[in-house]
Design a protein around this motif. Structure first.
Motif, PDB file in Angstrom:
ATOM      1  N   TRP A 192       0.825  -1.214   0.000  1.00 25.63           N
ATOM      2  CA  TRP A 192       0.000   0.000   0.000  1.00 25.63           C
ATOM      3  C   TRP A 192       0.858   1.264   0.000  1.00 25.63           C
ATOM      4  O   TRP A 192       0.346   2.369   0.047  1.00 25.63           O
ATOM      5  N   SER A 193       2.155   1.135  -0.041  1.00 28.10           N
ATOM      6  CA  SER A 193       3.069   2.271   0.123  1.00 28.10           C
ATOM      7  C   SER A 193       2.867   3.303  -0.982  1.00 28.10           C
ATOM      8  O   SER A 193       2.223   3.051  -1.993  1.00 28.10           O
ATOM      9  N   GLY A 194       3.481   4.443  -0.762  1.00 32.55           N
ATOM     10  CA  GLY A 194       3.352   5.542  -1.708  1.00 32.55           C
ATOM     11  C   GLY A 194       3.830   5.203  -3.092  1.00 32.55           C
ATOM     12  O   GLY A 194       3.398   5.802  -4.079  1.00 32.55           O
ATOM     13  N   ALA A 195       4.733   4.231  -3.186  1.00 30.88           N
ATOM     14  CA  ALA A 195       5.251   3.879  -4.507  1.00 30.88           C
ATOM     15  C   ALA A 195       4.139   3.383  -5.408  1.00 30.88           C
ATOM     16  O   ALA A 195       4.251   3.451  -6.631  1.00 30.88           O
ATOM     17  N   PRO A 203       0.055  14.722 -11.664  1.00 36.72           N
ATOM     18  CA  PRO A 203       1.267  13.964 -12.062  1.00 36.72           C
ATOM     19  C   PRO A 203       2.509  14.494 -11.352  1.00 36.72           C
ATOM     20  O   PRO A 203       2.752  15.702 -11.288  1.00 36.72           O
ATOM     21  N   LEU A 204       3.264  13.570 -10.788  1.00 38.76           N
ATOM     22  CA  LEU A 204       4.500  13.923 -10.083  1.00 38.76           C
ATOM     23  C   LEU A 204       5.641  13.862 -11.074  1.00 38.76           C
ATOM     24  O   LEU A 204       6.243  12.822 -11.320  1.00 38.76           O
ATOM     25  N   GLN A 205       5.936  15.025 -11.664  1.00 37.80           N
ATOM     26  CA  GLN A 205       6.967  15.109 -12.684  1.00 37.80           C
ATOM     27  C   GLN A 205       8.067  16.061 -12.249  1.00 37.80           C
ATOM     28  O   GLN A 205       7.811  17.045 -11.558  1.00 37.80           O
ATOM     29  N   GLU A 206       9.263  15.749 -12.684  1.00 35.88           N
ATOM     30  CA  GLU A 206      10.428  16.589 -12.470  1.00 35.88           C
ATOM     31  C   GLU A 206      10.526  17.058 -11.018  1.00 35.88           C
ATOM     32  O   GLU A 206      10.635  16.232 -10.115  1.00 35.88           O
ATOM     33  N   SER A 207      10.462  18.341 -10.747  1.00 36.33           N
ATOM     34  CA  SER A 207      10.694  18.815  -9.386  1.00 36.33           C
ATOM     35  C   SER A 207       9.599  18.382  -8.415  1.00 36.33           C
ATOM     36  O   SER A 207       9.788  18.442  -7.212  1.00 36.33           O
ATOM     37  N   ASN A 209       8.608  15.328  -8.240  1.00 37.55           N
ATOM     38  CA  ASN A 209       8.860  13.917  -7.917  1.00 37.55           C
ATOM     39  C   ASN A 209       9.671  13.842  -6.623  1.00 37.55           C
ATOM     40  O   ASN A 209      10.858  13.524  -6.612  1.00 37.55           O
ATOM     41  N   ILE A 210       8.998  14.149  -5.516  1.00 42.60           N
ATOM     42  CA  ILE A 210       9.659  14.249  -4.212  1.00 42.60           C
ATOM     43  C   ILE A 210       8.947  13.365  -3.205  1.00 42.60           C
ATOM     44  O   ILE A 210       7.904  12.769  -3.504  1.00 42.60           O
ATOM     45  N   ASP A 211       9.521  13.309  -2.016  1.00 38.76           N
ATOM     46  CA  ASP A 211       8.921  12.496  -0.961  1.00 38.76           C
ATOM     47  C   ASP A 211       7.540  13.055  -0.586  1.00 38.76           C
ATOM     48  O   ASP A 211       7.344  14.274  -0.525  1.00 38.76           O
ATOM     49  N   CYS A 212       6.611  12.134  -0.323  1.00 36.61           N
ATOM     50  CA  CYS A 212       5.218  12.542  -0.033  1.00 36.61           C
ATOM     51  C   CYS A 212       5.147  13.542   1.114  1.00 36.61           C
ATOM     52  O   CYS A 212       4.339  14.490   1.104  1.00 36.61           O
ATOM     53  N   ALA A 213       5.973  13.327   2.140  1.00 31.21           N
ATOM     54  CA  ALA A 213       5.893  14.136   3.360  1.00 31.21           C
ATOM     55  C   ALA A 213       6.219  15.597   3.112  1.00 31.21           C
ATOM     56  O   ALA A 213       5.877  16.458   3.923  1.00 31.21           O
ATOM     57  N   GLN A 214       6.894  15.917   1.991  1.00 34.40           N
ATOM     58  CA  GLN A 214       7.208  17.308   1.725  1.00 34.40           C
ATOM     59  C   GLN A 214       5.955  18.117   1.387  1.00 34.40           C
ATOM     60  O   GLN A 214       5.911  19.319   1.621  1.00 34.40           O
ATOM     61  N   CYS A 215       4.987  17.438   0.816  1.00 28.19           N
ATOM     62  CA  CYS A 215       3.715  18.111   0.523  1.00 28.19           C
ATOM     63  C   CYS A 215       2.650  17.750   1.547  1.00 28.19           C
ATOM     64  O   CYS A 215       1.913  18.614   2.037  1.00 28.19           O
ATOM     65  N   PHE A 250       2.039  40.035  -9.773  1.00 28.21           N
ATOM     66  CA  PHE A 250       2.079  38.885 -10.674  1.00 28.21           C
ATOM     67  C   PHE A 250       1.025  37.871 -10.263  1.00 28.21           C
ATOM     68  O   PHE A 250       0.672  37.771  -9.094  1.00 28.21           O
ATOM     69  N   PRO A 251       0.544  37.104 -11.204  1.00 32.69           N
ATOM     70  CA  PRO A 251      -0.412  36.055 -10.833  1.00 32.69           C
ATOM     71  C   PRO A 251       0.244  35.014  -9.938  1.00 32.69           C
ATOM     72  O   PRO A 251       1.441  34.747 -10.051  1.00 32.69           O
ATOM     73  N   THR A 252      -0.522  34.433  -9.057  1.00 28.99           N
ATOM     74  CA  THR A 252       0.003  33.401  -8.153  1.00 28.99           C
ATOM     75  C   THR A 252      -0.047  32.016  -8.788  1.00 28.99           C
ATOM     76  O   THR A 252       0.294  31.030  -8.143  1.00 28.99           O
ATOM     77  N   GLN A 253      -0.490  31.935 -10.029  1.00 26.87           N
ATOM     78  CA  GLN A 253      -0.498  30.661 -10.746  1.00 26.87           C
ATOM     79  C   GLN A 253       0.871  30.499 -11.390  1.00 26.87           C
ATOM     80  O   GLN A 253       1.125  30.973 -12.491  1.00 26.87           O
ATOM     81  N   CYS A 254       1.777  29.809 -10.674  1.00 25.80           N
ATOM     82  CA  CYS A 254       3.193  29.759 -11.057  1.00 25.80           C
ATOM     83  C   CYS A 254       3.414  29.258 -12.473  1.00 25.80           C
ATOM     84  O   CYS A 254       4.330  29.704 -13.172  1.00 25.80           O
ATOM     85  N   ASN A 255       2.576  28.287 -12.913  1.00 26.10           N
ATOM     86  CA  ASN A 255       2.840  27.668 -14.206  1.00 26.10           C
ATOM     87  C   ASN A 255       2.573  28.598 -15.378  1.00 26.10           C
ATOM     88  O   ASN A 255       2.783  28.219 -16.528  1.00 26.10           O
ATOM     89  N   GLU A 256       2.112  29.823 -15.126  1.00 22.60           N
ATOM     90  CA  GLU A 256       1.986  30.775 -16.223  1.00 22.60           C
ATOM     91  C   GLU A 256       3.357  31.234 -16.716  1.00 22.60           C
ATOM     92  O   GLU A 256       3.497  31.640 -17.866  1.00 22.60           O
ATOM     93  N   CYS A 257       4.356  31.178 -15.814  1.00 24.82           N
ATOM     94  CA  CYS A 257       5.702  31.617 -16.198  1.00 24.82           C
ATOM     95  C   CYS A 257       6.745  30.514 -16.037  1.00 24.82           C
ATOM     96  O   CYS A 257       7.754  30.485 -16.763  1.00 24.82           O
ATOM     97  N   HIS A 258       6.519  29.612 -15.082  1.00 26.55           N
ATOM     98  CA  HIS A 258       7.505  28.591 -14.751  1.00 26.55           C
ATOM     99  C   HIS A 258       7.047  27.216 -15.204  1.00 26.55           C
ATOM    100  O   HIS A 258       5.840  26.931 -15.250  1.00 26.55           O
ATOM    101  N   ASP A 259       8.055  26.353 -15.510  1.00 30.24           N
ATOM    102  CA  ASP A 259       7.731  24.947 -15.724  1.00 30.24           C
ATOM    103  C   ASP A 259       8.159  24.189 -14.474  1.00 30.24           C
ATOM    104  O   ASP A 259       8.394  24.785 -13.419  1.00 30.24           O
ATOM    105  N   LEU A 260       8.297  22.871 -14.565  1.00 33.55           N
ATOM    106  CA  LEU A 260       8.599  22.063 -13.387  1.00 33.55           C
ATOM    107  C   LEU A 260      10.094  21.857 -13.170  1.00 33.55           C
ATOM    108  O   LEU A 260      10.491  21.028 -12.341  1.00 33.55           O
ATOM    109  N   ASN A 261      10.915  22.615 -13.879  1.00 32.93           N
ATOM    110  CA  ASN A 261      12.361  22.503 -13.671  1.00 32.93           C
ATOM    111  C   ASN A 261      12.732  23.014 -12.291  1.00 32.93           C
ATOM    112  O   ASN A 261      12.155  23.998 -11.805  1.00 32.93           O
TER     113      ASN A 261
END
Length: 804
Positions: A192-195, A203-207, A209-215, A250-261
């Motif tokens: 049942w683990s997070g994996a 989707p957990l992509q790029e940045s 893709n971190i440990d669950c506890a961080q969010c 600036f808008p608080t919707q980060c993905n308007e300017c940033h990607d997941l890098n």
């Protein structure tokens, strides 16, 4: 000879029967192969290598363990066509019909062991993957024998309900998670683990893709995270200084300017062209290297500079824009007129949905566009709310006027001229008022605050100055519309005939020329005269009205009896709703009609309240007797005789009292204030004079109703049986006539005698009671032993002692 012949016949038959049996096949009639295919002439036993029959010919080849069996293992009767080819006909179904009758679905002839259960399970509605692949069959298919495989539900929750209920990190129940496990968990996972979490909803992509506890912070519900960027990265947003995201807005919707890098870079602000100013396209494309080229204040990216670069200088710009209304040498002004950054494409406000006219042409753009040029409201109140609030003539807020300035005003300076199309909402303009509707000054004279909205409020001067008739002196109504219309003052109407007296019809029509002929007092048109004109004079009038009750030589009296002005149609009071009777016939009209003859009240109290208040026998006010005099009094003088139909509201008249209800003096003796309202209060003398029995000396109760009714004194009741001794029941019933039969002392009814009547005498009673201890020849002793008056039922003292 006969016996010998019979025996021979039987023997022959036996021989023939044995022969017949020896030639019939024991394998049934349907066997089609010859005996030699299986048997040898040396004997019936089948010998390996010496028979030509093969079981494949039957359609049931012998494979595996079936090949090692003897024929009788399957063909017990040797009638081969009786054998059933189905597995279950030979093999006991240990699964008890839970998997069907075809063993070959899972097993083969080599062994009962299932060679590949996973592949077999793949053919069912629940293929085994992930942790299910390694699970023991008995984990899911639980039975006493571990051999029953009833169909199971294929939804996760049916098997994993307890896992769901026990899950605390996160708490599935508290968070109301879906009971469909695959919504979050991967069915191919082995735990049942997070994996194994199905995170497809985010989707957990790029940045990410971190440990669950961080969010998913420990202790917080897993579903409390919003998927908005700012919910996790608000601190990053607030701390960004190049540029300062917060101050720039600036808008608080980060993905308007940033990607997941990681590190937020590279970042783009491609929407700068659409939201603010084209820097990635147009003439400014490639003309800058960093944001601070234009945004010279790194702490406030809402500030920008146009005049600090390129060929711009104030003198040249002033000359170039000399003919431009609202021009200012200011970066924001540059942007206002050149929002695309192209000097040849000057912004023309008149091509928008808000063309500039009137006073709007005399102001600089920044006066309206205080927060930028995108989304500026075109609603009047957005800019002019303060003007609306401050307006005092009239006060727009107090009147609740529309905040849409254009309904009344143009764009001309100082808000003038103005219209007021909604005037009818406050005062309807009709008739002559419509003709002056466009000239507000005629009514308001520049003051739109205190303008009256009643006729008299505007036309008081006209009312005061009118002399024919003089409205003010005649005290005419100030409600102008009673006589005048809104078209003009004349023609006017005055319903004198209906309201007051017929002068336009009847005997007085055409008999007058001016109001003053009747209204002889110009200061007060309420005063009128009948006796100052025509043939009237007092002697003739008095002679003519001789014998008429209430007649007086006065104009009011004339009008009272002749309200239509017709001498022959004299007023008859008895034809009204108030005919005159009794004392009403002896008074003059003016005594009742003190304020004229119209609307005089017919209610008694309106004339006789003083009589009501001063009445003392009885005191009407103290007793709160109704003021409807006619309820008790007629119109006879002196208020007598009178009735009192509401007597029951004060004292209920029942029985004998009803017979004297109309003879008040019997009870009241002319005094209606101090009359008692208890039986004894009125009948004390009856009580004292009664001697059979003497109530006073016997100390009978003074509550008469305890023995008597209101119908008559007799018959009366006295609960002698229950209180003292049974004389209305038992052996003494009807054995007496008067109370004095037993109560021999008329002065003291507490004294009674038993021994003075019936068959009693002392000698007989002494003999009868010779065995009674304590017996005495005494009436009190009789009562003590015979309290119910029966000789056979005497008190047993022994029983009394036992009872005590």
């Amino acid at each position: 000879m006969r016996s010998l012949s019979l025996i021979a016949v039987l023997f022959i038959a036996l021989i023939l029967g044995v022969f017949a049996q020896s030639t019939r096949s024991p394998h049934g009639e349907k066997l089609t192969i010859g005996c030699a295919d299986c048997h040898h002439p040396d004997g019936w036993k089948m010998v390996e290598g010496r028979f030509t029959f093969t079981h494949k010919q039957t359609g049931f080849p012998l494979l595996g363990q079936h090949n090692a069996l003897s024929c009788k293992d399957c063909h017990a009767s040797l009638v081969f066509d009786e054998a059933d080819q189905s597995c279950i006909s030979c093999h006991t179904d240990v699964h008890q019909q839970t998997t069907g009758p075809d063993c070959a679905r899972c097993h083969n002839e080599e062994s009962w062991l299932v060679p590949d259960m996973t592949a077999l399970h793949r053919l069912t509605r629940f293929p085994l993957t992930g942790a299910h692949y390694a699970a023991d069959c008995r984990d899911c298919h639980q039975s006493n024998s571990s051999l029953l495989f009833e169909p199971l539900p294929v939804d996760c929750f049916s098997c994993h309900q307890q896992d769901y209920l026990n899950a605390k990190v996160p708490d599935h129940v508290a968070n109301n998670y879906s009971t469909n496990c695959v919504d979050c968990h991967n069915i191919n996972a082995v735990s049942w683990s997070g994996a194994g979490i199905n995170h497809a909803f985010f989707p957990l992509q790029e940045s990410h893709n971190i440990d669950c506890a961080q969010c998913h912070i420990q202790g917080q519900p897993y579903n409390s995270i919003s998927q908005e960027c700012s919910s996790c990265h608000l601190t990053d947003y607030q701390q960004a200084v190049n540029p300062n995201h917060s101050s720039v807005g600036f808008p608080t919707q980060c993905n308007e300017c940033h990607d997941l890098n990681p590190g937020w870079r590279p970042a783009s602000f491609s929407n700068h062209d659409n939201q603010f100013f084209p820097v990635y396209s147009g003439k400014h494309k490639g003309e800058w290297e960093s944001c601070t080229d234009c945004h010279t204040n790194s702490n406030d990216f809402s500030q920008f500079s146009c005049i600090g670069c390129h060929e711009h200088n104030q003198q040249d710009m002033n000359e170039e824009h000399s003919d431009v209304s609202g021009y200012a040498y200011d970066s924001r002004a540059c942007f206002e007129c050149h929002p695309s950054g192209d000097g040849d494409k000057v912004f023309d406000h008149n091509t928008t949905s808000f063309p500039l006219t009137g006073a709007h042409n005399t102001i600089i753009c920044a006066d309206c566009h205080t927060s930028g040029y995108s989304g500026t409201s075109t609603a009047c109140q957005s800019c002019h709310q303060q003007h609306y609030n401050d307006a005092a003539n009239p006060s727009h807020t107090q009147l609740g006027l529309s905040q849409d300035c254009a309904e009344c005003h143009t764009t001309n300076p100082d808000w003038q001229p103005a219209t007021f199309a909604q005037h009818d909402n406050y005062f309807v303009l009709r008739g002559a008022h419509q003709r002056i509707a466009s000239n507000c000054f005629d009514c308001h004279e520049g003051n739109y605050v205190n303008s009256p909205n009643s006729c008299f409020g505007c036309h008081a001067s006209a009312y005061d100055q009118t002399t024919n008739p003089p409205h003010q002196q005649a005290q005419f109504s100030t409600n102008c519309e009673e006589c005048h219309s809104e078209q003009a003052w004349t023609p006017a109407t005055f319903d004198h005939d209906q309201q007051y007296f017929p002068i336009y019809s009847g005997n007085h029509a055409g008999e007058w020329q001016s109001c003053a002929e009747c209204h002889t007092t110009p200061e007060n048109f309420a005063i009128f005269s009948c006796i100052d004109c025509h043939e009237h004079n007092q002697p003739d009038s008095e002679s003519q009205h001789a014998g008429i009750s209430g007649y007086t030589y006065a104009s009011d009296a004339c009008y009272a009896c002749h309200p239509t002005g017709d001498g022959d149609a004299a007023f008859d009071h008895n034809q009204t709703a108030f005919p005159l009777t009794g004392a009403h016939n002896t008074v003059s009209c003016a005594e009742c009609h003190t304020s004229g003859y119209t609307g005089t009240s017919t209610i008694c109290a309106d004339c006789h309240t003083t009589h009501y208040n001063q009445s003392v026998n009885p005191n009407h006010l103290a007793l709160n007797i109704p003021q409807a005099c006619a309820d008790c009094h007629s119109t006879q003088p002196g208020w007598s005789p009178a009735s009192f139909g509401i007597h029951n509201n004060y004292y209920l008249l029942e029985g004998a009292h009803q017979f004297i209800a109309n003879d008040c003096v019997q009870c009241h003796n002319g005094n209606y204030n101090s009359t008692p309202n208890t039986c004894f209060g009125c009948h004390e003398q009856d009580y004292n004079l009664t001697n059979n029995p003497p109530h006073a000396s016997a100390q009978f109760p003074t509550e008469c109703l305890s023995c008597h009714t209101q119908s008559a004194w007799t018959p009366s009741t006295f609960n002698h049986d229950a209180l003292y001794f049974p004389i209305y029941s038992g052996e003494h019933q009807r054995e007496w006539n008067l109370c004095t039969d037993c109560h021999t002392n008329p002065n003291n009814y507490a004294v009674f005698s038993c021994i003075d009547c019936h068959e009693h005498n002392q000698a007989d009673m002494a003999d009868e009671h010779d065995d009674v201890s304590g017996y005495v020849w005494n009436s009190n002793a009789c009562l003590e032993c015979h309290p119910n008056g029966e000789g056979d039922k005497k008190i047993n003292h022994r029983m009394l002692r036992e009872i005590k």
